[in-house]
Design an enzyme around this catalytic site. Structure first.
Site, PDB file in Angstrom:
ATOM      1  N   GLU A 146      -1.690  22.626  37.548  1.00 49.14           N
ATOM      2  CA  GLU A 146      -1.951  23.159  38.890  1.00 49.14           C
ATOM      3  C   GLU A 146      -3.297  23.870  38.996  1.00 49.14           C
ATOM      4  O   GLU A 146      -3.518  24.892  38.344  1.00 49.14           O
ATOM      5  CB  GLU A 146      -0.849  24.131  39.314  1.00 49.14           C
ATOM      6  CG  GLU A 146      -1.070  24.658  40.726  1.00 49.14           C
ATOM      7  CD  GLU A 146       0.067  25.510  41.245  1.00 49.14           C
ATOM      8  OE1 GLU A 146       0.244  25.553  42.479  1.00 49.14           O
ATOM      9  OE2 GLU A 146       0.768  26.135  40.435  1.00 49.14           O
ATOM     10  N   GLU A 240       6.358  26.694  48.527  1.00 48.52           N
ATOM     11  CA  GLU A 240       6.022  27.806  47.650  1.00 48.52           C
ATOM     12  C   GLU A 240       5.190  28.794  48.465  1.00 48.52           C
ATOM     13  O   GLU A 240       3.988  28.620  48.634  1.00 48.52           O
ATOM     14  CB  GLU A 240       5.224  27.367  46.420  1.00 48.52           C
ATOM     15  CG  GLU A 240       4.995  28.542  45.471  1.00 48.52           C
ATOM     16  CD  GLU A 240       3.935  28.265  44.412  1.00 48.52           C
ATOM     17  OE1 GLU A 240       4.152  28.660  43.259  1.00 48.52           O
ATOM     18  OE2 GLU A 240       2.898  27.673  44.754  1.00 48.52           O
TER      19      GLU A 240
END
Length: 262
Positions: A146, A240
C-alpha cells in the site's frame, strides 16, 4: 462491484454479532484486523460459516513495519504478518494489506532528515517483501503493498512506487492496493494511475477526499468505478475511513446505498 468494510466503532464487539451486522448492512466482505483474526480464529471460522460473509483480507494487527528503522521491530513484524497470512489461508482470505511504514517518518515535518538513506530504505523494504513473497507462495495468499501519502510515509507514496518494488524484485505474490484517499493526495490523475497499474492492482481502499465516508466529499466515485470496470478489476473495494454524521450507522448505510449506484 464487490464492496467490503473494515471495522467501525459502532459495530458490535462480539465476533458473530459483528459479522451478522456487517452482512445485514449490505456489505459483501469484511477486512479484519490481523490480530483479531489470529487470536480468535475459531470464532471467525464459525461466524463465516453461519453468516456466509467472507473475510476478504486483513489490515493491521502486527507490530513492526516492513520498512522499520529498528531491525528487531521489522523482523518481529514479519513473523506476525506470516502468522496472519497463515490464518487468512485457514479462513479463505485473500491476503494482507501492508505499507512500508505508517507514521514512522516524513520528509514533510521536522526533523526532515531520515536516519537511513534512500538506498537503505529500498534494501529493507525489498528484503521484507522477498521474505513475505515466500510466505504468500506457501499459503496461497497475496501481500497487498500500500502506498501512503507523503505525510504518513516517506518510502512508497504512489502506485508507481509500489510497482517498482514488485517489478524490480520479480515478486509474483505481491500486488498493489490503491487507496483513493492517499491517491487523491499523491497521484496526478487517479483514474490514470489505476489504469496504468491495472495488471498489478489487486485491492482497493475507499474513503472520500477528507477520509470520511464515500459520497460526503468531492471525489468522483462514478468516474473511478467506471475506470475499474473498464479495466476488468475483479477485486474488492473496502471502506477504510471515518464517519462524520450525527448518526454514524445510518450515514454508513446511506453511503453504501449511494456507492452501489456508482
Amino acid at each position: 462491484m464487490k464492496i467490503g468494510t473494515q471495522n467501525q466503532a459502532f459495530f458490535p464487539e462480539n465476533i458473530l454479532e459483528k459479522f451478522r451486522y456487517i452482512k445485514e448492512m449490505g456489505f459483501d466482505g469484511f477486512e479484519i484486523d490481523g490480530k483479531l483474526l489470529v487470536n480468535n480464529i475459531e470464532e471467525v471460522k464459525a461466524a463465516i460459516k453461519e453468516t456466509g460473509l467472507p473475510v476478504t483480507t486483513a489490515c493491521g494487527g502486527y507490530d513492526g513495519w516492513i520498512g522499520d528503522f529498528i531491525e528487531e521491530r521489522r523482523l518481529n513484524g514479519l513473523k506476525q504478518i506470516e502468522r496472519i497470512l497463515e490464518a487468512l489461508a485457514e479462513v479463505g482470505g485473500k491476503g494482507i494489506v501492508v505499507p512500508a511504514a505508517w507514521g514512522m517518518f516524513t520528509f514533510r515535518l521536522p526533523p526532515m532528515t531520515s536516519p537511513r538513506s534512500l538506498d537503505g530504505d529500498r534494501k529493507m523494504v525489498s528484503d521484507s517483501l522477498r521474505v513475505l513473497e515466500q510466505v504468500a507462495a506457501r499459503t496461497g495468499t497475496v501481500v497487498y503493498l500500500e502506498p501512503l501519502n507523503r505525510y504518513q510515509d516517506h518510502m512508497i507514496n504512489t502506485l508507481a512506487d509500489a510497482r517498482r518494488y514488485i517489478v524490480e524484485n520479480d515478486l509474483k505474490h505481491v500486488q498493489i492496493i490503491g487507496d483513493f484517499y492517499h491517491m487523491n493526495i499523491e497521484e496526478d490523475n487517479l483514474a490514470q494511475a489505476l489504469h496504468d497499474n491495472r495488471d498489478l492492482l489487486g485491492h482497493v481502499h475507499i474513503a472520500d477526499n477528507h477520509r470520511y465516508q464515500p459520497g460526503s466529499g468531492t471525489l468522483d466515485f462514478h468516474a473511478l468505478f467506471e475506470q475499474l470496470r473498464a479495466d476488468n478489476y475483479q477485486g474488492y473495494v473496502v471502506y477504510e475511513g471515518r464517519i462524520r454524521a450525527e448518526d454514524p450507522a445510518q450515514a454508513y448505510r446511506d453511503s453504501l446505498a449511494w456507492l452501489r449506484t456508482c
